[in-house]
Design a protein around this motif. Structure first.
Motif, PDB file in Angstrom:
ATOM      1  N   ALA A  68       0.826  -1.216   0.000  1.00  0.00           N
ATOM      2  CA  ALA A  68       0.000   0.000   0.000  1.00  0.00           C
ATOM      3  C   ALA A  68       0.856   1.260   0.000  1.00  0.00           C
ATOM      4  CB  ALA A  68      -0.938   0.002   1.211  1.00  0.00           C
ATOM      5  N   VAL A 105      -5.285  -3.063   6.580  1.00  0.00           N
ATOM      6  CA  VAL A 105      -4.281  -2.121   6.088  1.00  0.00           C
ATOM      7  C   VAL A 105      -4.466  -0.765   6.764  1.00  0.00           C
ATOM      8  CG1 VAL A 105      -3.450  -0.891   4.034  1.00  0.00           C
ATOM      9  CG2 VAL A 105      -4.050  -3.300   3.876  1.00  0.00           C
ATOM     10  N   ARG A 106      -5.706  -0.427   7.132  1.00  0.00           N
ATOM     11  CA  ARG A 106      -5.992   0.858   7.766  1.00  0.00           C
ATOM     12  C   ARG A 106      -5.508   0.907   9.219  1.00  0.00           C
ATOM     13  NH1 ARG A 106     -11.132   3.883   6.503  1.00  0.00           N
ATOM     14  NH2 ARG A 106      -9.656   5.538   6.973  1.00  0.00           N
ATOM     15  N   ASP A 162      -6.673   3.199   1.740  1.00  0.00           N
ATOM     16  CA  ASP A 162      -5.772   2.477   2.644  1.00  0.00           C
ATOM     17  C   ASP A 162      -5.172   3.384   3.718  1.00  0.00           C
ATOM     18  OD1 ASP A 162      -6.137   0.049   1.342  1.00  0.00           O
ATOM     19  OD2 ASP A 162      -4.445   0.383  -0.027  1.00  0.00           O
TER      20      ASP A 162
END
Length: 187
Positions: A68, A105-106, A162
């Motif tokens: 990301a 991913v956050r 993301d």
């Protein structure tokens, strides 16, 4: 409690401690004298099986977070690769797994090893506007100048979806940032 004479004290010590105490202590951990001619010894280590209980971590978290951020540290902006061409950036949990942090991913940031260490120890964090917060009373200014990207802002992931979740950033600021005791650091 009463005072005793030096003679009584000496008699108590002599009864409780062996006469050759210094010699015993000198050979306690290495009974053989040092010999430069001694060859390297091999050591057959025992194999130990261990059952481990820890929170499950999604193995894909590391790959997804690093991808990301295009394998670039979100705080320094550096994209380092080792001699084999592999990226050196790590995937850091914003809210740790042991504190119910997800493998989304956050809830991750791609960070260099040093900045990951600093983030986990509360020396740095991220504000809601993605400016980088530094515990200035614990981190020398020259370290800050060398490690942070110009402008002092988080480098965003390629896809805005993301980006770190504001709740995870808030949790880190409230529960980790600035919480370490200064005696735990070695500069």
């Amino acid at each position: 409690m009463r005072r005793i004479t030096e003679g009584d004290f000496a008699r108590i010590v002599n009864l409780g401690l062996p006469q050759r105490l210094e010699d015993i202590e000198a050979t306690r951990y290495d009974p053989r004298p040092f010999d430069m001619a001694e060859g390297a010894q091999t050591f057959e280590r025992p194999v130990v099986e261990r059952l481990l209980r820890r929170s499950y971590r999604d193995v894909a978290f590391r790959r997804k977070v690093r991808d990301a951020y295009d394998y670039r540290c979100a705080i320094s902006g550096l994209r380092l690769r080792n001699g084999g061409g592999r990226p050196e950036v790590q995937a850091a949990h914003i809210r740790p797994v042991e504190h119910q942090g997800s493998d989304s991913v956050r809830n991750g940031l791609a960070l260099s090893g040093t900045l990951h260490w600093m983030f986990d120890r509360g020396l740095i964090s991220v504000a809601d506007d993605h400016s980088i917060l530094v515990s200035r009373n614990k981190v020398p200014a020259d370290v800050v100048d060398r490690l942070l990207s110009p402008g002092g802002r988080l480098i965003p992931p390629r896809d805005p979806r993301d980006a770190p979740h504001p709740e995870n950033l808030r949790w880190h600021r409230e529960n980790v940032f600035g919480q370490i005791a200064t005696g735990d650091l070695a500069w």
